[in-house]
Every structure is written in structure tokens, then in C-alpha cells.
Design a protein around this motif. Structure first.
Motif, PDB file in Angstrom:
ATOM      1  N   ARG A  19      14.637   4.590  -2.839  1.00 12.75           N
ATOM      2  CA  ARG A  19      15.805   4.865  -2.026  1.00 12.75           C
ATOM      3  C   ARG A  19      15.223   6.142  -1.240  1.00 12.75           C
ATOM      4  NH1 ARG A  19      20.274   1.449  -2.354  1.00 12.75           N
ATOM      5  NH2 ARG A  19      19.894   0.143  -4.316  1.00 12.75           N
ATOM      6  N   ASP A  20      15.449   6.190   0.106  1.00  9.58           N
ATOM      7  CA  ASP A  20      15.167   7.401   0.897  1.00  9.58           C
ATOM      8  C   ASP A  20      16.037   8.352   0.738  1.00  9.58           C
ATOM      9  OD1 ASP A  20      17.310   6.344   2.495  1.00  9.58           O
ATOM     10  OD2 ASP A  20      16.101   5.539   4.217  1.00  9.58           O
ATOM     11  N   ALA A  21      16.336   9.409   1.703  1.00 10.86           N
ATOM     12  CA  ALA A  21      17.023  10.325   1.560  1.00 10.86           C
ATOM     13  C   ALA A  21      18.787  10.150   1.697  1.00 10.86           C
ATOM     14  CB  ALA A  21      16.775  11.693   2.432  1.00 10.86           C
ATOM     15  N   SER A  22      18.746   9.215   2.515  1.00 13.58           N
ATOM     16  CA  SER A  22      20.298   8.601   2.954  1.00 13.58           C
ATOM     17  C   SER A  22      20.606   7.438   1.942  1.00 13.58           C
ATOM     18  CB  SER A  22      20.198   7.875   4.386  1.00 13.58           C
ATOM     19  OG  SER A  22      19.258   6.721   4.540  1.00 13.58           O
ATOM     20  N   GLY A  23      19.867   7.333   1.002  1.00  8.40           N
ATOM     21  CA  GLY A  23      20.258   6.315   0.109  1.00  8.40           C
ATOM     22  C   GLY A  23      19.687   4.680   0.246  1.00  8.40           C
ATOM     23  N   ARG A  24      19.255   4.740   1.285  1.00  9.21           N
ATOM     24  CA  ARG A  24      18.789   3.129   1.843  1.00  9.21           C
ATOM     25  C   ARG A  24      17.515   2.728   0.988  1.00  9.21           C
ATOM     26  NH1 ARG A  24      15.110   1.279   5.629  1.00  9.21           N
ATOM     27  NH2 ARG A  24      14.596   3.139   6.062  1.00  9.21           N
ATOM     28  N   GLU A  25      17.547   1.575   0.502  1.00 12.33           N
ATOM     29  CA  GLU A  25      16.409   0.930  -0.279  1.00 12.33           C
ATOM     30  C   GLU A  25      15.166   0.660   0.835  1.00 12.33           C
ATOM     31  OE1 GLU A  25      16.234  -3.008  -2.071  1.00 12.33           O
ATOM     32  OE2 GLU A  25      16.222  -2.160  -3.793  1.00 12.33           O
ATOM     33  N   VAL A  26      14.050   1.172   0.351  1.00 10.83           N
ATOM     34  CA  VAL A  26      13.044   1.109   1.271  1.00 10.83           C
ATOM     35  C   VAL A  26      11.826   0.351   0.463  1.00 10.83           C
ATOM     36  CG1 VAL A  26      13.158   3.051   2.568  1.00 10.83           C
ATOM     37  CG2 VAL A  26      11.980   3.186   0.441  1.00 10.83           C
ATOM     38  N   TYR A  27      12.145  -0.047  -0.792  1.00  7.74           N
ATOM     39  CA  TYR A  27      11.098  -0.897  -1.390  1.00  7.74           C
ATOM     40  C   TYR A  27      11.531  -1.379  -2.923  1.00  7.74           C
ATOM     41  CZ  TYR A  27       6.215  -2.139  -2.983  1.00  7.74           C
ATOM     42  OH  TYR A  27       5.159  -2.907  -3.412  1.00  7.74           O
ATOM     43  N   ARG A  44       0.787  -1.079   0.011  1.00  7.30           N
ATOM     44  CA  ARG A  44      -0.009   0.111   0.045  1.00  7.30           C
ATOM     45  C   ARG A  44       0.859   1.224  -0.120  1.00  7.30           C
ATOM     46  NH1 ARG A  44      -2.348   3.134   4.112  1.00  7.30           N
ATOM     47  NH2 ARG A  44      -4.355   4.441   3.457  1.00  7.30           N
ATOM     48  N   THR A  45       1.921   1.144   0.493  1.00  2.00           N
ATOM     49  CA  THR A  45       2.750   2.410   0.669  1.00  2.00           C
ATOM     50  C   THR A  45       3.442   2.589  -0.760  1.00  2.00           C
ATOM     51  OG1 THR A  45       4.987   1.013   0.959  1.00  2.00           O
ATOM     52  CG2 THR A  45       3.878   1.619   3.106  1.00  2.00           C
ATOM     53  N   ALA A  46       3.228   1.755  -1.659  1.00  2.00           N
ATOM     54  CA  ALA A  46       3.676   2.231  -2.968  1.00  2.00           C
ATOM     55  C   ALA A  46       2.747   2.030  -4.063  1.00  2.00           C
ATOM     56  CB  ALA A  46       5.001   1.151  -3.241  1.00  2.00           C
ATOM     57  N   CYS A  47       1.599   2.265  -3.724  1.00  2.00           N
ATOM     58  CA  CYS A  47       0.496   2.037  -4.765  1.00  2.00           C
ATOM     59  C   CYS A  47      -0.329   3.324  -5.021  1.00  2.00           C
ATOM     60  CB  CYS A  47      -0.646   1.417  -4.094  1.00  2.00           C
ATOM     61  SG  CYS A  47      -2.217   1.391  -4.850  1.00  2.00           S
ATOM     62  N   LYS A  48      -0.014   3.635  -6.307  1.00  2.00           N
ATOM     63  CA  LYS A  48      -0.441   5.064  -6.872  1.00  2.00           C
ATOM     64  C   LYS A  48      -1.960   5.039  -6.153  1.00  2.00           C
ATOM     65  CE  LYS A  48      -1.442   7.904 -10.812  1.00  2.00           C
ATOM     66  NZ  LYS A  48      -1.603   7.769 -12.356  1.00  2.00           N
ATOM     67  N   GLY A  49      -2.255   6.316  -5.628  1.00  2.00           N
ATOM     68  CA  GLY A  49      -3.616   6.217  -5.105  1.00  2.00           C
ATOM     69  C   GLY A  49      -3.780   5.761  -3.728  1.00  2.00           C
ATOM     70  N   CYS A  50      -2.823   5.422  -2.924  1.00  2.00           N
ATOM     71  CA  CYS A  50      -2.665   4.797  -1.710  1.00  2.00           C
ATOM     72  C   CYS A  50      -1.693   5.665  -0.784  1.00  2.00           C
ATOM     73  CB  CYS A  50      -2.547   3.298  -1.602  1.00  2.00           C
ATOM     74  SG  CYS A  50      -3.540   2.393  -2.686  1.00  2.00           S
ATOM     75  N   GLY A  51      -1.212   6.582  -1.175  1.00  2.00           N
ATOM     76  CA  GLY A  51      -0.297   7.348  -0.458  1.00  2.00           C
ATOM     77  C   GLY A  51       1.131   7.410  -0.950  1.00  2.00           C
ATOM     78  N   LEU A  92       6.535   3.876 -11.211  1.00  2.00           N
ATOM     79  CA  LEU A  92       7.900   4.686 -10.648  1.00  2.00           C
ATOM     80  C   LEU A  92       7.202   5.379  -9.301  1.00  2.00           C
ATOM     81  CD1 LEU A  92       8.229   6.525 -13.804  1.00  2.00           C
ATOM     82  CD2 LEU A  92       9.731   5.038 -12.730  1.00  2.00           C
ATOM     83  N   TYR A  93       5.790   4.930  -8.884  1.00  2.00           N
ATOM     84  CA  TYR A  93       5.408   5.399  -7.667  1.00  2.00           C
ATOM     85  C   TYR A  93       5.884   4.634  -6.653  1.00  2.00           C
ATOM     86  CZ  TYR A  93       1.867   8.592  -9.629  1.00  2.00           C
ATOM     87  OH  TYR A  93       1.429   9.859 -10.279  1.00  2.00           O
ATOM     88  N   GLY A  94       6.419   5.135  -5.608  1.00  2.00           N
ATOM     89  CA  GLY A  94       7.032   4.545  -4.344  1.00  2.00           C
ATOM     90  C   GLY A  94       6.484   5.211  -3.036  1.00  2.00           C
ATOM     91  N   PRO A  95       6.762   4.694  -1.807  1.00  2.00           N
ATOM     92  CA  PRO A  95       6.684   5.098  -0.390  1.00  2.00           C
ATOM     93  C   PRO A  95       7.121   6.558  -0.475  1.00  2.00           C
ATOM     94  CG  PRO A  95       7.897   2.903  -0.409  1.00  2.00           C
ATOM     95  CD  PRO A  95       8.006   3.327  -1.880  1.00  2.00           C
ATOM     96  N   ALA A  96       6.371   7.096   0.350  1.00  2.00           N
ATOM     97  CA  ALA A  96       6.330   8.547   0.682  1.00  2.00           C
ATOM     98  C   ALA A  96       7.898   9.071   0.961  1.00  2.00           C
ATOM     99  CB  ALA A  96       5.500   9.178   1.701  1.00  2.00           C
ATOM    100  N   GLY A  97       8.361   9.969   0.296  1.00  2.00           N
ATOM    101  CA  GLY A  97       9.751  10.401   0.775  1.00  2.00           C
ATOM    102  C   GLY A  97      11.006   9.486  -0.034  1.00  2.00           C
ATOM    103  N   SER A  98      10.502   8.501  -0.861  1.00  2.00           N
ATOM    104  CA  SER A  98      11.435   7.628  -1.695  1.00  2.00           C
ATOM    105  C   SER A  98      11.619   8.299  -3.168  1.00  2.00           C
ATOM    106  CB  SER A  98      11.331   6.424  -1.444  1.00  2.00           C
ATOM    107  OG  SER A  98       9.880   6.034  -2.454  1.00  2.00           O
TER     108      SER A  98
END
Length: 243
Positions: free
Chosen positions: A145-153, A77-84, A122-128
């Protein structure tokens, strides 16, 4: 979303409070109980190893199917377009990335990746921020990747229009290449019975101890116009949110 065909007897879908919340927010159909009113049994790990297994492969008992379902739905859900989910690229980079994904998935001449699905991928978790692997590179196709370069999804993109037996064989390989974690974003023809595809996969992987290796990889089906067609768990027999 379109409703799939009637669930065959013995194929279980559980109603999970978390799944109800997560899927309803995406506008998808709520998971239902099976036609015989039962839930998928919790897989245990009987004593002894299969001939080809090592102790490390069965050291931990398989997770309950409903736990796999709810955990993966929450993550997806964190990476679903229309779900946040967010598309954190400027417009020129979005268009470049879409064309790159489409070009890399153009080898299936009669069923190429559509622009709608390339964009949704191309849609991913918020902030990635999505990073594309590029042609002939190891999976995933898109690493978020998040701001630190860590893979989150992580998301591997596929198109599929073949038979259920072919699906079972190919998606064993795809999951392995994805290191058994992340999302397989799969474009299928409209009207595809994705439940049949999943049943073929589970039938090929009859032993629950072996199926447990797929617990952290799942399949998000989409029609060519980008419409979600279901989220199904490779590692949880009978479990999925139908489209």
C-alpha cells in the motif's frame, strides 16, 4: 541465475527492448528467441463463442504476448529485491512478518517456506508498505500500500515441489483466488525445470481466448535460498524470462 534446459522447438521467447532493460537490472538472463527463431504468434479472437463462454469473456481480443511480457516484467521489477524495491518495515516488524509468513506456509512439511524467501516476499515498490493478510485470510498474502492506503502491488506466496500436471491444476485455482492480477511468488526446489511446469499450464489451457484471463498474473520462481529462477507469464503462451 541458472540457465534452464534447452528450449523445445515451437516454444517461443521474444527479445523485447523493455525486457532487456528491466531484467538486466535484476541480474537475470536476457530472454532469447526460440530454437527455431520464431516468436510466439499474436493470438486473435476467432468469431463465435465456446459453449461455456459468455460474450463478456471474449469482448476484447487477447493482448499480444510480447506486450504482456514487457508490461509484467516492468511491473514485477518494481517489487524485486535488488531492482529498486524497498522493505519499508522496522527491524522488529520485519522479523515478526518473516516468522508469520513461514508459519503460514509450514503445512507443506517436506518443503516449507524458507526465511530467505519470506524476507524477499516483503519487498515492494518504492514508497509502499507491505500488509500481511494473516492465516486463513483471502489472497493476497502480502498487499503493498502507498501512503494513502491504495494497493499498488499484490503478492501471493506459494511453495511447490510437485509434478507439472499438479502445477497446472493448482495454479489455475491460485490465479482465480488472486483475482487474476498480481504476482505468484513460488519457491521451488533447486534444479526444478520451471519451463516444464509452465508448458503443462499452457497445455491445459489450449484456447488463447481463455488463456487471456491470466494476462495480469505471473509467476516469479525462486529457489529455497532466495535465488530467482525465472519470471513466467501465465497468460502469454511460451513467454518468460528464464532463470
Amino acid at each position: 541465475m541458472d540457465i534452464l534446459g534447452r528450449v523445445p522447438r515451437g516454444v517461443a521467447r521474444v527479445v523485447v527492448g523493455l525486457a532487456l532493460f528491466a531484467v538486466a537490472a535484476c541480474g537475470t538472463t536476457v530472454p532469447q528467441a526460440s530454437s527455431d527463431g520464431t516468436a510466439a504468434p499474436t493470438a486473435g479472437a476467432p468469431p463465435g463463442l465456446l459453449p461455456s463462454e459468455t460474450a463478456s469473456e471474449v469482448a476484447e481480443p487477447p493482448r499480444p504476448p510480447h506486450e504482456i511480457l514487457s508490461d509484467n516484467i516492468r511491473l514485477a521489477r518494481t517489487a524485486c529485491k535488488g531492482c529498486g524495491a524497498e522493505l519499508n518495515l522496522n527491524e522488529p516488524t520485519v522479523q515478526k512478518s518473516i516468522h508469520l509468513l513461514m508459519r503460514e506456509h509450514a503445512q507443506h512439511k517436506d518443503f516449507v517456506l524458507t526465511e530467505a524467501n519470506a524476507e524477499r516476499a516483503l519487498y515492494g515498490p518504492a514508497g509502499s508498505t507491505p500488509r500481511l493478510a494473516g492465516a486463513n485470510k483471502p489472497p493476497p498474502d502480502v498487499s503493498f500500500r502507498d501512503a494513502s492506503g491504495r494497493e499498488v502491488y499484490r503478492r501471493e506466496v506459494k511453495t511447490f515441489s510437485g509434478a507439472p500436471t499438479t502445477f497446472a491444476r493448482q495454479f489455475e485455482d491460485y490465479a482465480k483466488k488472486l483475482d487474476y492480477r498480481g504476482e505468484l511468488y513460488v519457491q521451488v526446489p533447486r534444479g526444478t525445470d520451471v519451463q516444464r511446469l509452465m508448458e503443462a499450464f499452457w497445455a491445459k489451457n489450449r484456447d488463447d481466448r481463455r488463456l487471456a484471463r491470466y494476462a495480469d498474473v505471473y509467476v516469479a520462481f525462486h529457489t529455497p535460498d532466495g535465488r530467482p529462477a525465472g519470471l513466467w507469464m501465465l497468460g502469454a503462451r511460451g513467454m518468460g524470462v528464464p532463470g
